[in-house]
Design an enzyme around this catalytic site. Structure first.
Site, short mmCIF file in Angstrom:
data_model
loop_
_atom_site.label_atom_id
_atom_site.label_comp_id
_atom_site.label_asym_id
_atom_site.label_seq_id
_atom_site.Cartn_x
_atom_site.Cartn_y
_atom_site.Cartn_z
N HIS A 301 8.08 -4.27 2.63
CA HIS A 301 8.75 -4.90 3.83
C HIS A 301 10.11 -4.35 3.83
O HIS A 301 10.73 -4.11 5.26
CB HIS A 301 8.50 -6.31 4.25
CG HIS A 301 7.03 -6.60 4.45
ND1 HIS A 301 6.01 -6.85 3.85
CD2 HIS A 301 6.83 -6.55 5.77
CE1 HIS A 301 5.10 -7.02 4.38
NE2 HIS A 301 5.48 -6.70 5.86
N GLU A 542 -7.50 -4.37 9.87
CA GLU A 542 -6.72 -3.67 8.60
C GLU A 542 -7.32 -4.10 7.41
O GLU A 542 -6.88 -4.06 6.41
CB GLU A 542 -5.39 -4.32 8.81
CG GLU A 542 -5.24 -5.80 9.00
CD GLU A 542 -3.90 -6.29 8.99
OE1 GLU A 542 -2.88 -5.59 8.78
OE2 GLU A 542 -3.67 -7.63 9.40
N ASP A 566 -2.35 -2.06 5.73
CA ASP A 566 -3.30 -2.88 4.79
C ASP A 566 -4.54 -2.21 4.67
O ASP A 566 -5.05 -2.32 3.61
CB ASP A 566 -3.22 -4.42 5.40
CG ASP A 566 -1.93 -5.13 4.91
OD1 ASP A 566 -1.98 -5.01 3.90
OD2 ASP A 566 -1.58 -5.89 5.77
N CYS A 613 -0.92 0.50 14.58
CA CYS A 613 0.63 -0.02 14.54
C CYS A 613 0.88 0.25 13.03
O CYS A 613 2.06 -0.35 12.84
CB CYS A 613 0.59 -1.26 14.87
SG CYS A 613 -0.45 -2.42 14.16
#
Ligand code: PEP
Ligand code: MG
Length: 651
Positions: A301, A542, A566, A613
């Site tokens: 992140h 995902e 993911d 995405c």
């Protein structure tokens, strides 16, 4: 992919030392590189594999590269193996004279690279600047018994420390912009440091014969635990504030001050072991030149936040933390993972030239801002933005984002000191919708789990949080968290361009249950006479399960958005945060591309559209693959949008 045949001129072949140098050079490129000798092939980024290949001097080998910088990679590696001076040539009397100019040049470049380090490329861009080492100071709070005669002195010291922390926080509060998260955090800490209850508790321990530092630490822990035992999630979150304040006072007692990113001068390169979301939330990341951490990887992140602010970042850098602490100047290339700490003048010049080249490239790409890209055979591809906060809207609009393909709502939950209310959320989603109207904005429902601490939400300890209670799983179990978000989205949907997608879907029932919950929320809002609209409900593809049951999901979903971050970690069973398995965490691996293909085929059959995405959506070498498989929307950090538009128009 390109390949080149070359005869090895390295004296005695690619044995231990040259193999290590060769691998170091190969790793400085993002492209996947293979070396083929006879019928054996090895990954050029693995020294062991390379040594096992047994490449000898005068062998003919093939070098293969696949990736954005493949041409540059092959040029550099071919020079390395073919221009290095062989023993035989060295023994010729005139050899030195003939070879020197090129060999010296290559040698100098290699030496220069050898002084640099290599981590994981996490956010593109090149930067060089003064370094700022960020680490929370350790508090050493071993309990010490004190004599009666020391009590007054310890209490006096405590009061001085509390005053010092107070004035420091007051000073910071004055500098912070009112109403920002940073200002709110400072305010909260100040309230506690001035709180009589806190100070009295510490003093009581000192009077009972305990030293000031450990009294402060233990009182802080005790008070924090009391907050954490409360019902109200907002109050529970104050436990963190108490700990942070007690820390500051204990450090002050020891004559130390804590690090904060707010102290980093503009343009500096942040060096850290790790940076938590809490530390980042209060920092204006766009002020920094770059970010280097010894942990994390391209899809962790911190990397995602760095990309969304266009800040170059290299993560997972294997280097001693003391080396980071002592560096005065740092340079990094976020596209190749190269890092130079206190670079010599040649390296510094190279980085400065690269910064200038990057700036020129960026200005050339400005021509694509208003372009709505189509492939040469006329397919329109939407290039949308991935956002995490409203602060990023302007940067996305400035590069001509054709909507928002992924609005991550986690930051909204993490930056506040408590979960945002339905009204607060409705306002945020509405502002997002207005900013991009009539282009669509896709809001993803909350995707947090045990790995992302979120104030006010309790997660039990899990051994494998990535396989645990996160995303849609947690939301469906906690309607008191999920329903306010769904209600806020229904309210924002009156703008007409809101779409919603669900993270971590692995089972058809998850989307059906969510639909029932949405209808329940709609009925409530209608009964309360609160205006609400319609939104399309899509699914993030995902998980491997979603890819395998994509046919079934496509009958329930209005669209798919492929979360390659993911999807890759689950298909490859390679943790996206772990630099040690970064070589397996590859979105371009055939296994991942097959999963993408399955999802696209199912969507085509059901007549729904598919977007990507995950971070792979921005990779120029993968864009043609995704478009060929049927993807019609690519969503990415604003910093990559113009390049992606250019890339599509050239397909
Ligand atoms: C993904 O998994 O690809 C994705 C876009 O979601 P996140 O990175 O937030 O998990
Ligand atoms: Mg994801």
């Amino acid at each position: 992919m390109i390949e080149r045949k070359v005869v090895v001129r390295v004296a005695e072949g690619l044995h231990a030392r040259p193999a290590t140098e060769f691998v170091k050079l190969a790793r400085s490129f993002a492209a996947d590189i293979e070396i083929v000798r006879g019928d054996k092939t090895a990954n050029a980024k693995s020294p062991v594999k390379l040594m096992l290949l047994g490449v000898k001097e005068a062998d003919e080998i093939v070098l293969r590269a696949n990736g954005s910088d493949e041409a540059k990679a092959l040029d550099a590696l071919c020079s390395f193996v073919s221009l290095a001076q062989s023993r035989e040539e060295a023994s010729k009397p005139d050899a030195k004279v003939r070879q020197a100019p090129v060999a010296e040049r290559v040698g100098a470049a290699e030496r220069e690279r050898a002084t640099t380090l290599h981590g994981l490329a996490a956010s593109e861009g090149v930067a060089i600047g003064p370094s700022f080492f960020f680490a929370l100071e350790p508090v050493c709070a071993l309990r010490r018994e004190i004599g009666k005669d020391e009590i007054d002195t310890e209490i006096a010291k405590l009061r001085l420390a509390v005053d010092a922390v107070n004035s420091d926080l007051a000073e910071r509060g004055r500098k912070a912009v009112a109403g920002t998260d940073e200002a709110q955090i400072i305010d909260a800490l100040r309230e506690i440091s001035r709180d009589v209850e806190f100070v009295q508790r510490v003093e009581a321990r000192i009077r009972a014969g305990q030293d000031a530092v450990s009294s402060t630490h233990e009182s802080g822990e005790q008070l924090a635990a009391e907050f954490e035992g409360l019902e109200d999630p907002y109050q529970r979150a104050r436990g963190d504030d108490v700990r942070a304040t007690a820390r500051k006072v204990a450090l002050s007692l020891q004559g130390k001050t804590d690090a904060t990113l707010a102290d980093a001068p503009p343009g500096s390169v942040i060096l850290a072991r790790d940076i938590s979301a809490f530390d980042l939330a209060g920092a204006s990341l766009e002020r920094f030149g770059g970010l280097i951490c010894t942990t994390g990887g391209p899809t962790s992140h911190v990397a995602i936040i760095a990309r969304s602010y266009g800040v170059p970042a290299v993560l997972g850098l294997e280097v001693d933390v003391e080396r980071l602490r002592s560096a005065r100047v740092a340079a990094l290339d976020g596209a190749t993972g190269e890092v130079a700490l206190d670079p010599d003048s040649a390296t510094e010049r190279r980085f400065r030239e690269q910064v200038a080249r990057d700036a020129a490239r960026k200005s050339d790409l400005q021509a694509y801002v208003a372009v709505e890209p189509r492939t040469r055979d006329g397919r329109r591809i939407e290039i949308a933005a991935n956002l995490g906060t409203l602060k990023e809207i302007d940067a996305a609009l400035a590069v001509g984002a054709m909507g928002v393909g992924l609005f991550r709502t986690e930051l909204l939950f993490m930056e506040h000191r408590r979960p945002p209310t339905e009204d607060e959320q409705a306002q945020v989603y509405a502002r997002l919708a207005e900013a991009f109207a009539p282009a669509p904005v896709i809001v993803r429902t909350l995707d947090v789990g045990g790995d992302k601490p979120t104030p006010g939400l309790d997660f039990p300890h899990e051994d494998n949080p990535f396989l645990g209670w996160r995303g849609i799983r947690m939301c469906l179990d906690r309607p008191e968290v999920f329903k306010p978000q769904l209600r806020a989205l229904l309210r924002a949907a009156v703008h007409g361009n809101v779409r919603v997608m669900l993270p971590m879907i692995a089972d058809i029932e998850e989307i059906r249950k969510t639909k029932r919950l949405i209808e329940e929320c709609r009925a409530e809002l209608e009964a309360e006479k609160v205006p609400c609209g319609e939104f399309e409900l899509g699914v993030m593809a995902e998980t491997p399960a979603a890819a395998l049951i994509a046919d079934e999901l496509a009958r329930e979903a209005a669209f798919f958005s492929i979360g390659t971050n993911d999807l890759t970690q689950y298909v490859m069973a390679a943790d996206r945060q772990n630099p040690k398995v970064a070589n397996l965490n590859r979105a371009d691996h055939p296994a991942v591309l097959r999963a993408v293909d399955l999802i696209c085929q199912a969507a085509r059959k059901a007549g729904i559209w598919v977007g990507v995405c995950g971070e792979a959506a921005a990779r120029p070498e993968l864009i043609p693959k995704f478009v060929n498989l049927g993807v019609t929307e690519l969503s990415m950090a604003a910093a990559s949008i113009l390049r992606a538009k250019k890339c599509v128009t050239e397909l």
